[in-house]
Design an enzyme around this catalytic site. Structure first.
Site, PDB file in Angstrom:
ATOM      1  CG  ASP A  21      36.836 -13.614 -65.392  1.00  0.00           C
ATOM      2  OD1 ASP A  21      36.828 -12.389 -65.158  1.00  0.00           O
ATOM      3  OD2 ASP A  21      35.999 -14.179 -66.116  1.00  0.00           O
ATOM      4  CG  ASP A  43      36.514  -8.266 -66.465  1.00  0.00           C
ATOM      5  OD1 ASP A  43      37.058  -9.226 -65.899  1.00  0.00           O
ATOM      6  OD2 ASP A  43      35.477  -8.378 -67.135  1.00  0.00           O
TER       7      ASP A  43
END
Length: 524
Positions: free
Chosen positions: A172, A370
């Site tokens: 992440d 992302d």
């Protein structure tokens, strides 16, 4: 195995940046599996120059000196011509940035060893039904009751403890902290992929530690963390410190004491996400992220990146350090932290679907890359225009409101088995950034990188409404649109870059140090 810590009862405090942690207890190992899925290895080139033979230097010092200088100059000139040619060949990229990176020297630490780079494998999470996490940075889960294939998240393998045991962590780039479910003891944890990590009491970061003074102020008993998500999910725990061991391609080992979160209380939809993994690998530019901690110790340069194959069932790789960063052909754009969430943002000037502009000209739109988001998110206005454009793309597709896989799905008048059957009906999306040295900088998203085929054989749009996660002027580029590209983050230069890649064969891009030094001295 270390004994479990006593129950943790004090309330968590706010998170801030970290400080340099102390020495560890226990071990952590990150290993590229040596099986059929592992990444190809290649021996790094010789990274030094021994100079002319000593005896020859003593016998003919003037001759050697007189021959060496012209040779270096000639070599530098040839390399400069080659670099210029390559940069021109990649006019679509950032030529100036490419030339600079070609000349950069690799810094050495105190014992004379150069900074290293490490590869970690990426694997797609298996498909599952029910609610699924769709949003940015691991921070904004979105409810969906339909089966999606694939889920879209990617994870890597780490090993923690002494003796080391494997754990799976979601990768992440939008999370500031690495954390893993742990038995401290655990108040609320998902079943996870592996048994809970159990820290020894000595692994806990004390409240008096300088690191803890930077991440919290209101708990004198322990060093807490508390991460909240927009849907009400949360992860709460304490900071621990453990030794992490990295293994480079040439078999060299590097140990580092790393601080990460020991999550003993997970709540909300987040528990569903942890059915197949054990925590999150935080890759932001904040002080507690893994790349920042490694760079602060001089182990890697403050650069990392990822590359995910276009095949949704395939994997890819994550690299820490700049040895696997292409030295030319990359397109680079500046990034900066957001005003509230500290997530890396780049400013885009125009968003297009084919030739149609989707954004209001002059209105500020920022872009976030992302890996913690399965799908891509557009501002509501741009998404509305995109859907209108898709409806007009071909009379062979009609909207099917009965398909709840994603907010917008279309039924074709012919059988659809994969996105390859329909991609030629649709146009690419493009994010156009400000030009640099007359070179355009555009991030292209092909139809197969924003379309998803549902269980019903419908064509669904993998671009969602950003206002549902609190962003009305930000584009979140998620995993579905990041596949087939090598994405790199340079935290020292505050830039993000990309280049098309099949993500199947990572290549080291180091240049011998004597040549880099010659180029740097003669040309800069």
């Amino acid at each position: 195995m270390a004994a479990a810590t006593p129950p943790v009862t004090s309330p968590p405090g706010p998170r801030k940046e970290d400080a340099r942690p102390r020495l560890p207890n226990g071990y952590v190992m990150i290993v590229v599996p040596n099986d059929g899925r592992d990444l190809p290895a290649s021996s790094p080139p010789h990274d030094g120059y021994d100079g002319p033979d000593k005896e020859d230097e003593e016998e003919e010092p003037r001759a050697t000196s007189s021959l060496w200088r012209p040779a270096v100059l000639a070599l530098a000139a040839l390399a400069a011509v080659a670099a210029g040619y390559v940069c021109l060949q990649y006019a679509g990229g950032d030529a100036a940035g490419a030339a600079w990176r070609l000349l950069e020297t690799r810094e050495e630490d105190g014992d004379g060893r150069g900074r290293r780079s490490f590869l970690l494998p990426l694997y797609p999470k298996p498909r599952r039904g029910g609610a699924t996490k769709l949003a940015s940075g691991g921070d904004w889960p979105h409810n969906s009751t339909a089966n999606l294939f694939p889920e879209g998240m990617y994870y890597t393998t780490v090993s923690l403890g002494n003796p080391p045991r494997p754990y799976f962590l979601d990768v992440d780039t939008g999370s500031h902290t690495t954390w893993i479910q742990c038995d401290a003891p655990c108040t609320s944890c998902a079943e996870g992929a592996h048994p809970l990590y159990r820290p020894a009491p000595a692994n806990l970061v004390p409240a008096s530690d300088p690191l803890c003074q930077r991440v919290q102020h209101d708990n004198p008993n322990q060093c807490d963390y508390d991460i909240s998500f927009a849907d009400g999910s949360s992860s709460m725990g304490v900071h621990v410190r453990d030794n992490m061991q990295f293994i480079s391609e040439d078999g060299e080992r590097e140990n580092a004491d790393i601080v990460f979160g020991c999550g003993y209380d997970q709540q909300g939809i987040l528990l569903n996400r942890l059915e197949n993994t054990d925590g999150i690998l935080g890759l932001s530019n904040r002080a507690l992220s893994l790349p920042t901690q490694l760079a602060s110790r001089g182990i890697i340069s403050n650069v990392f990146g990822h590359c995910m194959t276009r095949d949704p069932s395939g994997g890819g790789y994550l690299f820490l350090g700049d040895d696997y960063l292409p030295r030319w052909g990359m397109t680079w754009v500046p990034i900066r932290d957001g005003p509230a969430d500290d997530i890396r943002r780049a400013r885009v000037q125009q968003v297009n679907h084919g030739d149609q502009q989707l954004n209001v000209q002059g209105k500020l739109i920022q872009v976030v890359f992302d890996t913690g988001s399965t799908y891509t998110y557009f501002p509501n206005e741009a998404l509305t225009k995109l859907i209108s454009s898709l409806k007009a793309a071909s009379p062979r597709f009609v909207q099917d409101d009965a398909d709840k896989t994603l907010p917008f799905c279309m039924k074709a008048d012919f059988p659809v088995r994969s996105v390859d059957d329909v991609k030629h009906f649709f146009k690419p999306l493009s994010l156009q950034f400000e030009k640099r040295f007359f070179f355009s900088r555009t991030f292209n998203i092909r139809p197969e990188d924003y379309l998803v085929i549902s269980d019903k054989g419908n064509v669904c749009l993998g671009v969602l409404d950003g206002t549902t996660i609190g962003y009305d002027s930000v584009i979140i580029v998620g995993d579905v649109s990041l596949r087939g590209k090598l994405i790199a983050y340079d935290n020292d230069k505050n830039e993000v870059g990309w280049i098309d890649s099949d993500c199947s064969n990572p290549q080291q891009s180091r240049i011998p140090s004597f040549l880099r030094r010659a180029l740097h001295n003669q040309l800069l």
